[in-house]
Design a protein around this motif. Sequence first.
Motif, PDB file in Angstrom:
ATOM      1  N   TYR A  67      57.048  15.431   7.024  1.00  0.00           N
ATOM      2  CA  TYR A  67      56.275  16.632   7.360  1.00  0.00           C
ATOM      3  C   TYR A  67      57.248  17.716   6.621  1.00  0.00           C
ATOM      4  O   TYR A  67      56.676  18.609   6.126  1.00  0.00           O
ATOM      5  CB  TYR A  67      55.853  17.268   8.735  1.00  0.00           C
ATOM      6  CG  TYR A  67      55.136  16.295   9.532  1.00  0.00           C
ATOM      7  CD1 TYR A  67      54.297  15.139   8.942  1.00  0.00           C
ATOM      8  CD2 TYR A  67      55.461  16.140  10.884  1.00  0.00           C
ATOM      9  CE1 TYR A  67      53.752  14.326   9.576  1.00  0.00           C
ATOM     10  CE2 TYR A  67      54.858  15.219  11.700  1.00  0.00           C
ATOM     11  CZ  TYR A  67      53.863  14.284  11.258  1.00  0.00           C
ATOM     12  OH  TYR A  67      53.185  13.344  12.143  1.00  0.00           O
ATOM     13  N   LYS A  68      58.392  17.635   6.345  1.00  0.00           N
ATOM     14  CA  LYS A  68      59.244  18.380   5.963  1.00  0.00           C
ATOM     15  C   LYS A  68      59.436  19.738   6.781  1.00  0.00           C
ATOM     16  O   LYS A  68      59.245  20.632   6.174  1.00  0.00           O
ATOM     17  CB  LYS A  68      59.023  18.758   4.507  1.00  0.00           C
ATOM     18  CG  LYS A  68      59.150  17.674   3.732  1.00  0.00           C
ATOM     19  CD  LYS A  68      59.046  17.881   2.067  1.00  0.00           C
ATOM     20  CE  LYS A  68      59.084  16.902   1.276  1.00  0.00           C
ATOM     21  NZ  LYS A  68      58.002  15.813   1.273  1.00  0.00           N
ATOM     22  N   LYS A  69      59.211  19.589   8.064  1.00  0.00           N
ATOM     23  CA  LYS A  69      59.425  20.735   9.051  1.00  0.00           C
ATOM     24  C   LYS A  69      59.722  20.236  10.146  1.00  0.00           C
ATOM     25  O   LYS A  69      59.561  19.029  10.825  1.00  0.00           O
ATOM     26  CB  LYS A  69      58.393  21.765   8.912  1.00  0.00           C
ATOM     27  CG  LYS A  69      56.820  20.774   9.353  1.00  0.00           C
ATOM     28  CD  LYS A  69      56.038  22.021   9.513  1.00  0.00           C
ATOM     29  CE  LYS A  69      55.494  23.145   8.373  1.00  0.00           C
ATOM     30  NZ  LYS A  69      54.583  24.049   8.957  1.00  0.00           N
ATOM     31  N   PRO A  70      60.326  20.904  11.277  1.00  0.00           N
ATOM     32  CA  PRO A  70      60.898  20.489  12.536  1.00  0.00           C
ATOM     33  C   PRO A  70      59.571  20.021  13.421  1.00  0.00           C
ATOM     34  O   PRO A  70      58.380  20.757  13.525  1.00  0.00           O
ATOM     35  CB  PRO A  70      61.305  21.720  13.107  1.00  0.00           C
ATOM     36  CG  PRO A  70      61.552  22.937  12.091  1.00  0.00           C
ATOM     37  CD  PRO A  70      60.488  22.490  11.111  1.00  0.00           C
ATOM     38  N   VAL A  71      60.000  19.039  14.178  1.00  0.00           N
ATOM     39  CA  VAL A  71      58.838  18.672  14.970  1.00  0.00           C
ATOM     40  C   VAL A  71      59.489  18.637  16.482  1.00  0.00           C
ATOM     41  O   VAL A  71      60.481  17.876  16.657  1.00  0.00           O
ATOM     42  CB  VAL A  71      58.281  17.204  14.716  1.00  0.00           C
ATOM     43  CG1 VAL A  71      57.379  16.662  15.923  1.00  0.00           C
ATOM     44  CG2 VAL A  71      57.807  17.177  13.483  1.00  0.00           C
ATOM     45  N   ASP A  81      52.704  27.016  11.878  1.00  0.00           N
ATOM     46  CA  ASP A  81      53.784  27.690  12.217  1.00  0.00           C
ATOM     47  C   ASP A  81      54.512  26.711  13.161  1.00  0.00           C
ATOM     48  O   ASP A  81      55.993  27.191  12.879  1.00  0.00           O
ATOM     49  CB  ASP A  81      53.421  29.123  12.811  1.00  0.00           C
ATOM     50  CG  ASP A  81      52.713  29.824  11.753  1.00  0.00           C
ATOM     51  OD1 ASP A  81      53.019  30.095  10.584  1.00  0.00           O
ATOM     52  OD2 ASP A  81      51.538  30.490  12.165  1.00  0.00           O
ATOM     53  N   HIS A  82      54.265  26.129  13.860  1.00  0.00           N
ATOM     54  CA  HIS A  82      55.052  25.543  14.876  1.00  0.00           C
ATOM     55  C   HIS A  82      54.466  24.125  15.158  1.00  0.00           C
ATOM     56  O   HIS A  82      53.019  24.010  15.243  1.00  0.00           O
ATOM     57  CB  HIS A  82      55.101  26.176  16.340  1.00  0.00           C
ATOM     58  CG  HIS A  82      55.519  27.452  16.027  1.00  0.00           C
ATOM     59  ND1 HIS A  82      57.061  27.793  15.937  1.00  0.00           N
ATOM     60  CD2 HIS A  82      54.926  28.580  15.982  1.00  0.00           C
ATOM     61  CE1 HIS A  82      57.113  29.049  16.089  1.00  0.00           C
ATOM     62  NE2 HIS A  82      55.976  29.640  15.886  1.00  0.00           N
ATOM     63  N   VAL A  83      55.249  23.258  15.107  1.00  0.00           N
ATOM     64  CA  VAL A  83      54.486  21.669  15.382  1.00  0.00           C
ATOM     65  C   VAL A  83      55.302  21.119  16.610  1.00  0.00           C
ATOM     66  O   VAL A  83      56.579  21.033  16.698  1.00  0.00           O
ATOM     67  CB  VAL A  83      54.906  20.805  14.192  1.00  0.00           C
ATOM     68  CG1 VAL A  83      54.272  19.566  14.338  1.00  0.00           C
ATOM     69  CG2 VAL A  83      54.275  21.611  13.004  1.00  0.00           C
ATOM     70  N   GLU A 116      59.596  14.429  11.015  1.00  0.00           N
ATOM     71  CA  GLU A 116      60.267  15.806  10.623  1.00  0.00           C
ATOM     72  C   GLU A 116      60.391  15.541   9.063  1.00  0.00           C
ATOM     73  O   GLU A 116      60.167  16.397   8.187  1.00  0.00           O
ATOM     74  CB  GLU A 116      61.474  15.940  11.262  1.00  0.00           C
ATOM     75  CG  GLU A 116      61.217  16.403  12.793  1.00  0.00           C
ATOM     76  CD  GLU A 116      62.661  17.012  13.407  1.00  0.00           C
ATOM     77  OE1 GLU A 116      63.658  16.647  13.261  1.00  0.00           O
ATOM     78  OE2 GLU A 116      62.522  17.963  14.181  1.00  0.00           O
ATOM     79  N   GLU A 117      61.005  14.417   8.806  1.00  0.00           N
ATOM     80  CA  GLU A 117      61.300  14.365   7.258  1.00  0.00           C
ATOM     81  C   GLU A 117      60.105  14.225   6.487  1.00  0.00           C
ATOM     82  O   GLU A 117      59.987  14.601   5.360  1.00  0.00           O
ATOM     83  CB  GLU A 117      62.109  12.957   7.205  1.00  0.00           C
ATOM     84  CG  GLU A 117      62.942  12.709   5.969  1.00  0.00           C
ATOM     85  CD  GLU A 117      63.774  11.526   6.031  1.00  0.00           C
ATOM     86  OE1 GLU A 117      63.496  10.822   4.858  1.00  0.00           O
ATOM     87  OE2 GLU A 117      64.209  11.504   6.878  1.00  0.00           O
ATOM     88  N   ARG A 124      51.340  20.701   7.705  1.00  0.00           N
ATOM     89  CA  ARG A 124      51.961  21.389   6.613  1.00  0.00           C
ATOM     90  C   ARG A 124      51.622  23.082   6.704  1.00  0.00           C
ATOM     91  O   ARG A 124      52.629  23.857   6.250  1.00  0.00           O
ATOM     92  CB  ARG A 124      51.312  21.129   5.281  1.00  0.00           C
ATOM     93  CG  ARG A 124      51.890  19.419   5.151  1.00  0.00           C
ATOM     94  CD  ARG A 124      52.809  19.233   3.931  1.00  0.00           C
ATOM     95  NE  ARG A 124      53.469  18.098   4.159  1.00  0.00           N
ATOM     96  CZ  ARG A 124      53.073  16.798   3.672  1.00  0.00           C
ATOM     97  NH1 ARG A 124      51.957  16.826   2.801  1.00  0.00           N
ATOM     98  NH2 ARG A 124      53.917  15.629   4.005  1.00  0.00           N
ATOM     99  N   GLU A 125      50.548  23.206   7.270  1.00  0.00           N
ATOM    100  CA  GLU A 125      50.333  24.937   7.323  1.00  0.00           C
ATOM    101  C   GLU A 125      50.669  25.520   8.536  1.00  0.00           C
ATOM    102  O   GLU A 125      50.710  26.818   8.962  1.00  0.00           O
ATOM    103  CB  GLU A 125      48.688  25.007   6.953  1.00  0.00           C
ATOM    104  CG  GLU A 125      48.264  24.857   5.639  1.00  0.00           C
ATOM    105  CD  GLU A 125      46.698  25.027   5.141  1.00  0.00           C
ATOM    106  OE1 GLU A 125      45.856  25.046   6.220  1.00  0.00           O
ATOM    107  OE2 GLU A 125      46.327  24.669   4.182  1.00  0.00           O
TER     108      GLU A 125
END
Lengths: 249, 249
Positions: A50-54, A27-29, A47-48, A24-25
């Motif tokens: 973590y709520k961020k792009p993977v 910058d890039h996953v 992605e859903e 969650r913290e």
Amino acid sequence: MLTFVGLGLFDKTDISEKGLRCIREADHVFLECYTSLLMGSSREELEEYYKKPVLPLFREDVEQHPDNVLRLAQEGDVAFLCAGDPMVSTTHADLRMRAGALGIRTAIIHGASISSAVCGLSGLQNYRFGKSCSLPFPQKNWFPTTPYEVIEKNLTQNLHTLVYLDIQNNRYMTIPEAVSLLDQMAAAKGTAIPLYVGIARAGSDAPVVRAGKGSILADVEFGPPLHILIIPAVLHDMEREYLEMFAGL
Amino acid sequence: MLTFVGLGLFDKTDISEKGLRCIREADHVFLECYTSLLMGSSREELEEYYKKPVLPLFREDVEQHPDNVLRLAQEGDVAFLCAGDPMVSTTHADLRMRAGALGIRTAIIHGASISSAVCGLSGLQNYRFGKSCSLPFPQKNWFPTTPYEVIEKNLTQNLHTLVYLDIQNNRYMTIPEAVSLLDQMAAAKGTAIPLYVGIARAGSDAPVVRAGKGSILADVEFGPPLHILIIPAVLHDMEREYLEMFAGL
């Protein structure tokens, strides 16, 4: 900073709280998609969650062209995700060394690994396992028998053997396939493997664990991957009782 | 239902999301306090984190008088927590069998285990480990040398050995203590152990990993427990580079 995060065994909820916070913290996953896979969750589901792009990484991205990942880790926080516990695979160790050589800070957040999970699922005792081995799909003119030699040597020393089954692209070796290969190798040496323990979908809500000789396991419906196999040594009483109760021995 | 939940390696945030959900939904939560410990979080901190009572279980509670836990698991949902991955210890396997015999449903939610974490921290490859062993505190007229025999046998086969260090009540064997014991055992046989890798506080934000011969590790300040030790076989090039970079070899 580059943090290797183990996702655990089966689906998105097998990650640790610590690992989730790191993602969650970050910058890039990135998700390593070639040594193992989380069968219970797709990259899109992650992605859903973590709520961020993977972003997916394949072997060539890590082993040939890791520059992009490393550059991002020099500038910000990168989370490198992989199924199981990171670094059991040498490709991860290589990436960590490349990062270290560039002065990038690295860390590991561990996850559950099949190598210890098999103990709980089978009741076979951790300290009785010898060297493990991998069983590859045979190819034309190539049928390596080294896995059988590892098993044989362990059996001589009364040690269990954990056998990792091959994953190639979208092809996953099944327990019946593995048993058939190993039975052939044993037969070629005029011997036989007396007992197998097959485990499917460790870490899921419905793992299948079955113990028996090859002819028995050949007919078991283990269901979808991942599968793994153990060749037990002579069972201790408690191991036998456990397999009788939880693995249909 | 009785669910064994692995808490992972070091503190309250090493539990998986799946394990945390199980605890939050459980009617009763027990913490196994005798085979291993989460050094980074006390039982009270776990209670606060889970927002529910966590009852401690000692060896006699599980091995002699498990009736209370089993009765509660017949009537409702019980979460049985332990550090690492459940079932690596036989005492858990025994409890699962007692539950099974009473017709109680059981499940395992896996956690990160030191047995795979050492690979990432040391760069020593998983498939090169032979049988592991435990090193007990010597007692009056009792100085078992079986751990050394396991190491010697593995070295003969060019395999690494993972050595679990003794925990007794509030006494934790340290890496320097273990190295001293093993160096004595080797000397008694007229040999020497050429290389050790010591790992302290795996899973924490500040693990210490150091490689070297006994006389080097004896002077390293590894800090608080838990400690663990590896005796590597002949290193592959990549293993050596990794230890040079991350373990001061």
